[in-house]
Design a protein around this motif. Structure first.
Motif, short mmCIF file in Angstrom:
data_model
loop_
_atom_site.label_atom_id
_atom_site.label_comp_id
_atom_site.label_asym_id
_atom_site.label_seq_id
_atom_site.Cartn_x
_atom_site.Cartn_y
_atom_site.Cartn_z
N GLY A 346 39.62 39.78 41.13
CA GLY A 346 39.54 40.88 40.18
C GLY A 346 38.14 41.08 39.64
N VAL A 347 37.45 39.98 39.34
CA VAL A 347 36.09 40.08 38.80
C VAL A 347 35.16 40.68 39.85
CG1 VAL A 347 34.12 38.75 37.99
CG2 VAL A 347 36.40 38.20 37.16
N MET A 348 35.23 40.18 41.09
CA MET A 348 34.33 40.68 42.13
C MET A 348 34.65 42.13 42.49
SD MET A 348 33.63 37.44 44.67
CE MET A 348 35.33 37.03 44.99
N ALA A 349 35.95 42.48 42.50
CA ALA A 349 36.33 43.87 42.80
C ALA A 349 35.80 44.81 41.71
CB ALA A 349 37.84 43.99 42.91
N ALA A 350 35.86 44.37 40.46
CA ALA A 350 35.34 45.20 39.37
C ALA A 350 33.84 45.41 39.51
CB ALA A 350 35.66 44.55 38.03
N GLU A 351 33.11 44.36 39.91
CA GLU A 351 31.66 44.49 40.09
C GLU A 351 31.31 45.41 41.25
OE1 GLU A 351 29.11 43.28 38.24
OE2 GLU A 351 30.70 42.78 36.83
N LEU A 352 32.18 45.44 42.27
CA LEU A 352 31.90 46.27 43.45
C LEU A 352 32.49 47.67 43.32
CD1 LEU A 352 32.60 43.62 46.23
CD2 LEU A 352 30.38 44.52 45.56
N GLY A 353 33.17 47.96 42.21
CA GLY A 353 33.76 49.28 42.03
C GLY A 353 35.02 49.50 42.83
N LEU A 354 35.76 48.42 43.15
CA LEU A 354 36.99 48.54 43.93
C LEU A 354 38.20 48.49 43.00
CD1 LEU A 354 36.02 46.12 46.84
CD2 LEU A 354 35.78 48.59 46.77
N ASN A 355 39.39 48.58 43.60
CA ASN A 355 40.63 48.55 42.84
C ASN A 355 40.88 47.11 42.36
OD1 ASN A 355 43.31 48.57 41.92
ND2 ASN A 355 43.88 50.18 43.35
N GLU A 356 40.72 46.90 41.05
CA GLU A 356 40.83 45.54 40.50
C GLU A 356 42.26 45.03 40.58
OE1 GLU A 356 39.75 43.20 36.33
OE2 GLU A 356 39.24 45.31 36.59
N LYS A 357 43.25 45.87 40.29
CA LYS A 357 44.64 45.42 40.31
C LYS A 357 45.09 45.04 41.72
CE LYS A 357 46.26 47.93 36.23
NZ LYS A 357 47.25 48.91 35.70
N GLU A 358 44.67 45.82 42.69
CA GLU A 358 45.02 45.51 44.08
C GLU A 358 44.39 44.20 44.52
OE1 GLU A 358 45.36 48.12 48.13
OE2 GLU A 358 43.40 48.04 47.19
N ALA A 359 43.14 43.96 44.12
CA ALA A 359 42.46 42.71 44.46
C ALA A 359 43.18 41.53 43.83
CB ALA A 359 41.00 42.77 44.01
N LYS A 360 43.57 41.65 42.54
CA LYS A 360 44.31 40.56 41.89
C LYS A 360 45.64 40.30 42.58
CE LYS A 360 42.57 40.74 37.13
NZ LYS A 360 42.95 40.92 35.71
#
Length: 518
Positions: A346-360
């Motif tokens: 979630g943290v890395m997805a947020a930094e890359l501008g991706l879907n944080e919920k999907e990553a989690k």
């Protein structure tokens, strides 16, 4: 009187006669009029019929004339079309005749070319023979001058080309690496360091035994039972080994499965509290505890999804997440590891501008297969992907689960994120425990693998095997060759060793001059 009556009768007869004659006259006149009227009607009908016949005859003549004109026009159109078709056919025939003439000319040219090619082939064959003869002569003279055979000269030339090519490749690799590092290293370090700073997970080592405290020493005998019936029944019902030794007021439960140990511990504690310990009661309590454990697993899974912030997961997958709480990998709790991977993703997805919920979501479910890997054949990543697909997860989530150990090639950013977070969680200091013998053996294997390369003088594994530093002989290995050697060592480590996380390979080449002042 009679005369009057006779007169009246005669008058009546006369009146009747006159009336009859009058009536007959009238009737004859009406018949005559009717006949005249009928004759007039017949005459009019005959005249009208003749008029109609004339009109019909005229219409029929007009229609025949019109049809004749239409047929003549159609005939002329057909005749025109036939003439045009005839012209087209004649034009096609003329073009075909022209093409035939061209084909005949080309055939003649091909025949001439074939003759010319045969002549040239013969000349080339003669030239080749001459060249081969001269080449043999030249090679013989070169061998006489250089003192080397053709095979030796070829090997020397190939070695020189290979050396030059390796140096050029090393220089290109170095240039490409420097350009890539300038663009990517800074951002990657920022993302990873931020992810690790924002998440700090606890670590607790898992064991394969669980101790149960007894109220008194007498309870050990009751647990064992007459001729060991109770302890055998408890071991058969739970699949756990009971160890009763000289340790005061303690019974040890031993099993590789933490779930079985937990069931056995709860059942034994209830039996001790109840005081009734016999085989039938043991089976009853164990079944009851197993039913309660299913509800507890669901509760643990739901709590994990709530803590991570992932919702809408199928109840069966939630139950499997609860089972991961009682599953370990290298002594690391798998559910805690999965939650840690979810947070890192979630943290890395947020930094890359991706879907944080999907990553989690992908991070939390990535080790789902470990809950049933002892029941289903195959790698746990593939098993988990099949379970996720079966229970309605998206294609991106399923692919990320299947690819986090590269059982299938990662084809998305999400899959690479899960793979990176999994490595970070397992490789951080203290996350996983390793036996000393295996640890030392891995370090020795790592150093031996590095020293097996030509030109390597020494190799040292440092940072708990996370890095290896390789010293090379400066007389045998050049500056450019160090990059090729570094790549070869890293590739061999990947192909021949199993290790958590990643290993950094550092090749060092230095020139030392030593002198003594006396």
């Amino acid at each position: 009187m009679f005369i009057e009556i006779a007169m009246i009768g005669a008058g009546t007869c006369v009146g009747l006669g006159v009336g009859f004659l009058l009536h007959r006259y009238i009737s004859d006149k009406q018949v005559s009029d009717s006949r005249g009227l009928a004759e007039r009607i017949v005459e009019e009908a005959r005249k009208e019929s003749e008029a109609l016949k004339k009109e019909s005859r005229l219409q029929a003549q007009d229609e025949i004339f019109n049809q004749k004109k239409e047929l003549e026009r159609e005939f002329k159109d057909r005749e025109t079309q036939l003439k045009e078709e005839q012209k087209r056919l004649q034009s096609k025939e003329e073009r075909l005749d022209a093409k035939r003439e061209k084909v005949a000319d080309k055939e003649a040219q091909v025949v001439e070319l074939e003759k010319h090619l045969i002549k040239q082939e013969k000349q080339l064959a003669d030239l080749e023979e001459d060249l081969e003869r001269k080449a043999d002569e030249h090679e013989r003279r070169l061998q006489e001058i250089s003192g080397l055979t053709a095979e030796e000269a070829r090997e020397k030339l190939l070695a020189e080309i290979e050396s030059r090519t390796r140096h050029e490749a090393a220089r290109m690799v170095r240039t490409i690496e420097m350009e890539a590092k300038e663009n990517a290293a800074k951002k990657a370090r920022e993302i990873l360091s931020l992810a690790l700073q924002r998440y700090a997970g606890d670590y607790a080592g898992e064991q394969t035994v669980t101790a149960v405290t007894l109220p008194s020493e007498d309870m050990k005998g009751r647990i064992i039972g007459r001729e060991g019936r109770n302890i055998r029944a408890l071991e058969a019902a739970t699949g756990v080994d009971l160890i009763i030794d000289d340790t005061p007021e303690t019974v040890v439960l031993s099993a590789f499965s933490p779930l079985k140990r937990e069931v056995a511990k709860l059942a034994l504690e209830r039996l001790i509290h109840d005081g009734r310990i016999h085989p039938a009661r043991i089976e009853e309590v164990v079944k009851k505890v197993e039913g309660e454990m299913d509800a507890k697993l669901k509760e643990i899974g739901e709590q994990a999804t709530f803590d991570v912030g992932v919702h809408g997961i199928h109840p069966e997958l939630v139950n499997l997440l609860g089972r991961l709480h009682y599953r370990t990998s290298f002594s690391q709790n798998v559910l805690q590891h999965s939650m840690e991977v979810a947070f890192l993703c979630g943290v890395m997805a947020a930094e890359l501008g991706l879907n944080e919920k999907e990553a989690k979501r992908a991070g939390l479910l990535h080790d789902l297969g470990k809950a049933v890997d002892h029941e289903v054949e195959g790698p746990h990543a593939v098993i988990g992907a099949d379970l996720a697909k079966k229970h309605g997860e998206s294609k991106e989530i399923v692919h990320a689960i299947a690819a986090h150990h590269e059982d299938v090639p990662p084809m998305s950013i999400l899959a690479n994120l899960v793979q990176a977070a999994d490595s970070l969680s397992g490789a951080r200091p203290g996350a996983r425990k390793e036996l000393l013998e295996n640890y030392v053996k891995r370090l020795e294997e790592l150093e031996g693998l590095a020293t097996s390369f030509d030109g390597v003088s020494k190799a040292y594994a440092i940072q708990a095997g996370r890095e290896i530093r390789v010293m090379v002989d400066s007389e045998r290995v050049g500056d450019e060759s160090t990059y090729v050697l570094c790549k070869d060592i890293a590739e061999k480590i990947e192909n021949n060793m199993t290790y958590p996380g990643q290993i950094r390979v550092t090749v060092i080449r230095e020139k030392r001059a030593v002198g003594y002042a006396k």
